[in-house]
Motif scaffolding. Sequence first.
Motif, mmCIF file in Angstrom:
data_model
loop_
_atom_site.group_PDB
_atom_site.id
_atom_site.type_symbol
_atom_site.label_atom_id
_atom_site.label_comp_id
_atom_site.label_asym_id
_atom_site.label_seq_id
_atom_site.Cartn_x
_atom_site.Cartn_y
_atom_site.Cartn_z
ATOM 1 N N PHE A 62 5.719 9.352 -14.376
ATOM 2 C CA PHE A 62 4.752 8.847 -15.108
ATOM 3 C C PHE A 62 3.727 9.703 -15.348
ATOM 4 C CE2 PHE A 62 2.794 8.357 -11.093
ATOM 5 C CZ PHE A 62 1.509 8.512 -11.160
ATOM 6 N N LYS B 82 5.891 12.158 -21.867
ATOM 7 C CA LYS B 82 5.481 10.753 -22.188
ATOM 8 C C LYS B 82 6.691 10.330 -22.823
ATOM 9 C CE LYS B 82 1.315 10.358 -23.477
ATOM 10 N NZ LYS B 82 0.205 10.673 -24.298
ATOM 11 N N ASN C 26 9.728 8.923 -19.654
ATOM 12 C CA ASN C 26 9.011 7.854 -18.916
ATOM 13 C C ASN C 26 9.613 6.970 -18.160
ATOM 14 O OD1 ASN C 26 9.536 5.161 -21.083
ATOM 15 N ND2 ASN C 26 9.674 7.281 -22.200
#
Length: 283
Positions: free
Chosen positions: A91, A260, A264
């Motif tokens: 994350f 990202k 993810n």
Amino acid sequence: APRLRRILAGVDPHILHVRHHSLLRISSTLLWRNKLPLVVSVSTPPAPGPLPLPERHTRAVFAVNDPLAEELVSRHGVPRSLLTIIRDATFVDENLPAEEEKGNPVVGFMGRLERDRGIQRIPGVARRVLERFPQAEFMVVGEGKEDVKLRRWIRIAGLSSKVHVAPPAIDYRKILSGFRLLFSPARKEGLGIFSLEAMAVGKPVVAAAVEGVFANIKDGMTGLLAEPENEEDMAAKILELLERPGMARALGENARELVKAEFNLEAFSKEMDQAYKLALAPV
């Protein structure tokens, strides 16, 4: 194994997920007693020889990328029908402020202290870097069977005041945030979870260009790739980011955006949920 059996005695699991292939032999007693379906994650290339998969229980083997999956088939006897590609994920904390470097720039290594991780290259690379950029420091974070040897190599090279070895830490992201870059000289790699973690906090990675790293380390975009086993080239790539902090920041920002977009946890969770459902389906 006895401790795991005690833990399982109080629960009713539907599936056993072995998160690292090195734990397969320990898991065999749990499978025999509980008759659970088994899934196995493989994130790094195993030692030579067949992977000890319990034939009656194994429903799936998760590999982090296609090259590793092919190696599992060709070198470790894993049936292709069992394989699923599920990449590691992490994350990105949107509220995490950019860490300001304090003091000398630090070149970091994080991982197991074993020869396959390329740790024998660290003293030679550090010596070459420090000859041209003496204000740098190296921080090696990890543990493993080559710990004592690595410390001896560092001492013999006269680098004890500049190359520091520390045990793994719980708050490893805070440590990664203090690095200028992460250095990964591994001779073979699955995907590189600590590379992903470094990228998630906006740090570029200098890595040996071996199978497994190309999915996340884009040369000149999210990090720099060096010729494997070539200490001079590795040192040159590290020096480029030490001498050009603006470039290091730009690559780190690109790395964070890549994590990202492509690594993810939301996508990972969906893939894993589907894989569990398939593993639990009647055979």
